[in-house]
Design an enzyme around this catalytic site. Structure first.
Site, PDB file in Angstrom:
ATOM      1  N   ASP A 138       2.199  -9.470   8.700  1.00 49.16           N
ATOM      2  CA  ASP A 138       0.744  -9.638   8.584  1.00 49.16           C
ATOM      3  C   ASP A 138       0.474 -11.138   8.457  1.00 49.16           C
ATOM      4  O   ASP A 138       0.100 -11.637   7.391  1.00 49.16           O
ATOM      5  CB  ASP A 138       0.227  -8.858   7.376  1.00 49.16           C
ATOM      6  CG  ASP A 138       0.459  -7.366   7.532  1.00 49.16           C
ATOM      7  OD1 ASP A 138      -0.419  -6.679   8.033  1.00 49.16           O
ATOM      8  OD2 ASP A 138       1.566  -6.904   7.175  1.00 49.16           O
TER       9      ASP A 138
ATOM     10  N   ARG B 132       2.249   2.614   9.493  1.00 50.61           N
ATOM     11  CA  ARG B 132       1.438   3.306  10.508  1.00 50.61           C
ATOM     12  C   ARG B 132       2.267   3.805  11.683  1.00 50.61           C
ATOM     13  O   ARG B 132       1.762   4.601  12.483  1.00 50.61           O
ATOM     14  CB  ARG B 132       0.306   2.393  10.995  1.00 50.61           C
ATOM     15  CG  ARG B 132      -0.759   2.150   9.932  1.00 50.61           C
ATOM     16  CD  ARG B 132      -1.987   1.446  10.479  1.00 50.61           C
ATOM     17  NE  ARG B 132      -3.093   1.474   9.538  1.00 50.61           N
ATOM     18  CZ  ARG B 132      -3.433   0.472   8.718  1.00 50.61           C
ATOM     19  NH1 ARG B 132      -2.760  -0.655   8.741  1.00 50.61           N
ATOM     20  NH2 ARG B 132      -4.458   0.609   7.892  1.00 50.61           N
TER      21      ARG B 132
ATOM     22  N   HIS C 177       8.912   1.138   3.601  1.00 46.97           N
ATOM     23  CA  HIS C 177      10.015   1.146   4.568  1.00 46.97           C
ATOM     24  C   HIS C 177      10.881  -0.095   4.322  1.00 46.97           C
ATOM     25  O   HIS C 177      10.607  -0.868   3.395  1.00 46.97           O
ATOM     26  CB  HIS C 177       9.465   1.204   5.994  1.00 46.97           C
ATOM     27  CG  HIS C 177       8.395   0.181   6.272  1.00 46.97           C
ATOM     28  ND1 HIS C 177       8.640  -1.181   6.255  1.00 46.97           N
ATOM     29  CD2 HIS C 177       7.066   0.298   6.536  1.00 46.97           C
ATOM     30  CE1 HIS C 177       7.535  -1.845   6.536  1.00 46.97           C
ATOM     31  NE2 HIS C 177       6.555  -0.964   6.690  1.00 46.97           N
ATOM     32  N   GLU C 178      11.882  -0.288   5.177  1.00 46.35           N
ATOM     33  CA  GLU C 178      12.808  -1.409   4.974  1.00 46.35           C
ATOM     34  C   GLU C 178      12.100  -2.771   4.969  1.00 46.35           C
ATOM     35  O   GLU C 178      12.583  -3.713   4.358  1.00 46.35           O
ATOM     36  CB  GLU C 178      13.903  -1.405   6.047  1.00 46.35           C
ATOM     37  CG  GLU C 178      15.014  -0.406   5.775  1.00 46.35           C
ATOM     38  CD  GLU C 178      15.704  -0.604   4.415  1.00 46.35           C
ATOM     39  OE1 GLU C 178      16.023  -1.745   4.043  1.00 46.35           O
ATOM     40  OE2 GLU C 178      15.913   0.412   3.727  1.00 46.35           O
ATOM     41  N   GLY C 179      10.978  -2.882   5.679  1.00 51.00           N
ATOM     42  CA  GLY C 179      10.231  -4.146   5.678  1.00 51.00           C
ATOM     43  C   GLY C 179       9.755  -4.472   4.263  1.00 51.00           C
ATOM     44  O   GLY C 179       9.974  -5.573   3.745  1.00 51.00           O
ATOM     45  N   HIS C 180       9.136  -3.481   3.616  1.00 52.23           N
ATOM     46  CA  HIS C 180       8.679  -3.685   2.232  1.00 52.23           C
ATOM     47  C   HIS C 180       9.878  -3.977   1.310  1.00 52.23           C
ATOM     48  O   HIS C 180       9.808  -4.835   0.443  1.00 52.23           O
ATOM     49  CB  HIS C 180       7.995  -2.419   1.690  1.00 52.23           C
ATOM     50  CG  HIS C 180       6.755  -2.008   2.424  1.00 52.23           C
ATOM     51  ND1 HIS C 180       6.699  -0.869   3.195  1.00 52.23           N
ATOM     52  CD2 HIS C 180       5.517  -2.563   2.472  1.00 52.23           C
ATOM     53  CE1 HIS C 180       5.474  -0.739   3.684  1.00 52.23           C
ATOM     54  NE2 HIS C 180       4.743  -1.743   3.281  1.00 52.23           N
TER      55      HIS C 180
ATOM     56  N   MET D 161       0.848  -1.202   0.000  1.00 56.83           N
ATOM     57  CA  MET D 161       0.000   0.000   0.000  1.00 56.83           C
ATOM     58  C   MET D 161       0.885   1.254   0.000  1.00 56.83           C
ATOM     59  O   MET D 161       0.402   2.355   0.298  1.00 56.83           O
ATOM     60  CB  MET D 161      -0.927   0.008   1.204  1.00 56.83           C
ATOM     61  CG  MET D 161      -1.918  -1.154   1.161  1.00 56.83           C
ATOM     62  SD  MET D 161      -3.430  -0.826   2.067  1.00 56.83           S
ATOM     63  CE  MET D 161      -2.814  -0.580   3.704  1.00 56.83           C
ATOM     64  N   GLY D 162       2.172   1.094  -0.314  1.00 59.13           N
ATOM     65  CA  GLY D 162       3.059   2.254  -0.396  1.00 59.13           C
ATOM     66  C   GLY D 162       3.549   2.722   0.963  1.00 59.13           C
ATOM     67  O   GLY D 162       3.468   1.990   1.945  1.00 59.13           O
TER      68      GLY D 162
ATOM     69  N   GLN E 133       5.697 -11.725   6.989  1.00 62.45           N
ATOM     70  CA  GLN E 133       5.183 -12.416   8.186  1.00 62.45           C
ATOM     71  C   GLN E 133       4.531 -11.425   9.148  1.00 62.45           C
ATOM     72  O   GLN E 133       3.703 -11.791   9.971  1.00 62.45           O
ATOM     73  CB  GLN E 133       6.349 -13.129   8.887  1.00 62.45           C
ATOM     74  CG  GLN E 133       5.918 -13.940  10.097  1.00 62.45           C
ATOM     75  CD  GLN E 133       7.051 -14.236  11.048  1.00 62.45           C
ATOM     76  OE1 GLN E 133       8.146 -14.595  10.603  1.00 62.45           O
ATOM     77  NE2 GLN E 133       6.818 -14.089  12.339  1.00 62.45           N
TER      78      GLN E 133
END
Ligand code: AMP
Length: 283
Positions: A151, A188, A34-37, A30-31, A149
């Protein structure tokens, strides 16, 4: 790298890549990346020859009163970041491009597992997620799709959907990327005030403590859940929504707890809803 916003152009680009015989990976997001994406994008480059990233704040997965309007958006920055990590195509449609007719009468329903955990507090959320992911799979025809993971319930439901509807796409789940103090990265987190940010780490600290207790031999679900609860309750700005320990495939509560079980947490930090989880390992 190519950026497209129309479905027709996306289809044409995908056809071009297929014609070249290249394998395709998709990272749906969803844009506000961050580093996770970005870790998912990197994983995708290991799994396929070409990597596509979708950036779409999907209204179907937001409930009334949730943060759809507020959700952070910065496409230009996102495009630069995924290009650096090896993405080949960004698909960033508008809401009207995805849903020209508005409300969809036909959607993908997750079944009973969609009503557990987060589904209890966000009715319709996973239906919205599965519907848009099914649309993205149909449009972009990836061989593999990479999810986080972070989510966990979402990843389980998408894997089930891909299997049950025989979508021919392999689902890969990549580990949670955390801030230095352990807070799971999330778009978030940008909503958190400095005070909330420093208390938010309580969720991770509780998960860590429960994990340590488990490796020392505690297998009673109640005892492990209490450990997480105590850490959350110790922070005045954190308010638990749920703490459960579940089976990783059926998402049902387990007791006694066994290696591979997952501690799932949702809590509000001020008005921001945070989720996290940890897969328990054998000692
Ligand atoms: P979102 O943009 O929040 O819908 O997330 C897009 C994808 O990134 C989902 O598969 C998430 O699980 C994944 N993701 C979000 N945060 C993290 C994180 N901290 N570490 C790894 N993956 C993540």
């Amino acid at each position: 790298m190519i950026v497209v916003s129309s479905r027709a152009k996306a289809r044409a680009e995908v056809a071009r890549l297929h014609a070249g015989g290249q394998s395709l990976a998709l990272v749906p997001t969803m844009g506000a990346l961050h580093e996770g994406h970005l870790s998912l994008v990197e994983r995708a480059t290991e799994l396929a020859e070409r990597v596509m990233v979708s950036v779409f704040v999907n209204p179907l997965q937001f409930g009334p009163g949730e943060d759809l309007e507020q959700y952070p958006r910065d496409l230009e920055r996102d495009v630069g970041r995924v290009a650096e990590r090896g993405a080949d195509l960004v698909f960033a449609p508008s809401t009207t491009e995805m849903y020209p007719d508005g409300e969809l009468p036909v959607t993908v329903t997750p079944g009973p597992m969609g009503d557990l955990l987060c589904g209890r507090y966000r009715p319709g959320h996973f239906q919205g997620v599965l519907t848009v992911v099914a649309q993205l799979f149909d449009l972009l025809t990836p061989d593999v799709a990479v999810f986080g993971q972070k989510d966990f319930q979402q990843a389980v439901l998408i894997r089930r959907m891909a299997h049950d509807l025989d979508m021919g796409v392999c689902i890969e789940v990549a580990p949670i990327i955390r801030e230095e103090d352990g807070l799971a990265m999330s778009s978030r987190n940008a909503y958190l005030s400095p005070e909330e940010r420093s208390e938010a780490v309580g969720i991770y600290l509780g998960l860590q403590r429960a994990s340590q207790l488990f490796t020392r031999g505690e297998s009673r679900a109640e005892a492990l859940i209490s450990e997480v609860r105590d850490a959350v309750d110790a922070r005045t700005l954190l308010h638990e929504q749920y703490v459960e320990i579940v089976d990783p495939e059926r998402l049902e509560p387990v007791d006694p707890v066994v290696p591979g079980s997952v501690i799932m947490v949702a809590a509000h930090c001020g008005s921001t809803r945070l989720i996290d989880n940890l897969i328990l390992e054998a000692s």
